[in-house]
Design an enzyme around this catalytic site. Structure first.
Site, PDB file in Angstrom:
ATOM      1  NE  ARG A   1     -76.408  68.080 -21.372  1.00  0.00           N
ATOM      2  CZ  ARG A   1     -75.478  68.198 -22.317  1.00  0.00           C
ATOM      3  NH1 ARG A   1     -74.315  67.578 -22.180  1.00  0.00           N
ATOM      4  NH2 ARG A   1     -75.699  68.926 -23.387  1.00  0.00           N
TER       5      ARG A   1
ATOM      6  CD  GLU B   1     -70.471  74.009 -20.938  1.00  0.00           C
ATOM      7  OE1 GLU B   1     -70.111  74.141 -19.749  1.00  0.00           O
ATOM      8  OE2 GLU B   1     -71.176  73.069 -21.324  1.00  0.00           O
TER       9      GLU B   1
ATOM     10  NE  ARG C   1     -72.547  64.372 -18.848  1.00  0.00           N
ATOM     11  CZ  ARG C   1     -72.349  65.410 -19.665  1.00  0.00           C
ATOM     12  NH1 ARG C   1     -72.166  66.615 -19.158  1.00  0.00           N
ATOM     13  NH2 ARG C   1     -72.340  65.240 -20.967  1.00  0.00           N
TER      14      ARG C   1
END
Length: 247
Positions: A58, A66, A108
């Site tokens: 990320r 999105e 992440r």
């Protein structure tokens, strides 16, 4: 033990101490990892091959709309951000620069993604394909990222095409609303989400004596709280009578 032997052992120990490397005196360097990009997920998330495994990464300090998945169309700006990020880093060798916090709650890797001297995080913001969010404690490049976002906002690029003018430099204290002045913020899209240009949530259904509590993106309770009003900046939220969430 004879005195001469003791002197000899002491001298040897002193030489070892003097010759020992002084790594602890060197300043800490940012941790970097070479990686190869294998998939572009969105304008702020990629998959890379690093240390013999595939990791989700990320971009620190960036949130992008999105894109669609499968039969879902997604947000048009999210698809634009995805295409730009794909052209920027797809199938490229990159360097992942880590900051204080190395992973998020989803596991992440959090990184500044470099292609030579170009930082992908900054390019996403500079082209208007994402918005800066507080990455505390990951704030090594916060000021630079803010400048790149301001460039995009002034030029009305990407998500800023339909946004209002860039706010002036923040003063010591926000001015109270003037009589007849339009109310700060926008109504939400629904009870849970705000447009990317006004991402800060304002909740007026509080269980305290306060009029309103606002939640910036990236705070721990952002996703779990509904919204009655959306704000572009924290100053806007305060002008509308809200205080920042303590969670």
């Amino acid at each position: 033990m004879p005195r001469s032997v003791r002197r000899l052992l002491f001298s040897g120990a002193l030489l070892v101490l003097l010759a020992a490397p002084t790594w602890s005196q060197e300043p800490a360097r940012p941790r970097s990892l070479p990686a190869a990009v294998v998939k572009i997920v969105s304008g702020d998330t990629i998959h890379v091959f690093v240390n013999g495994d595939v990791e989700r990464v990320r971009y620190i300090g960036v949130v992008a709309p999105e894109p669609g998945e499968g039969d879902q169309s997604g947000e048009p700006q999210g698809n634009e951000a995805l295409r730009f990020n794909r052209g920027l880093v797809s199938a490229k060798n990159v360097r992942l620069e880590l900051d204080v916090q190395e992973r998020d709650a989803e596991g992440r890797l959090l990184a500044y993604v470099w292609l030579g001297d170009v930082m992908a995080n900054a390019e996403i913001l500079a082209r208007g394909y994402g918005q800066l969010v507080s990455g505390s404690p990951n704030v090594r490049y916060q000021e630079m990222l803010l400048r790149r976002q301001q460039e995009a906002r002034v030029a009305r690029l990407g998500i800023w095409r339909t946004a209002g003018p860039a706010p002036p430099a923040r003063s010591a204290a926000p001015e109270p609303p003037r009589v007849g002045q339009a109310r700060p913020g926008l109504p939400p899209r629904n009870g849970w989400s705000c447009p990317l240009s006004h991402p800060i949530k304002g909740d007026f259904r509080t269980y305290s004596s306060e009029r309103c509590i606002y939640y910036p993106p990236g705070t721990a309770s952002y996703a779990e709280n509904r919204t009655d009003r959306c704000y572009a900046t924290e100053d806007e939220a305060r002008q509308d009578g809200c205080r920042r969430s303590r969670r």
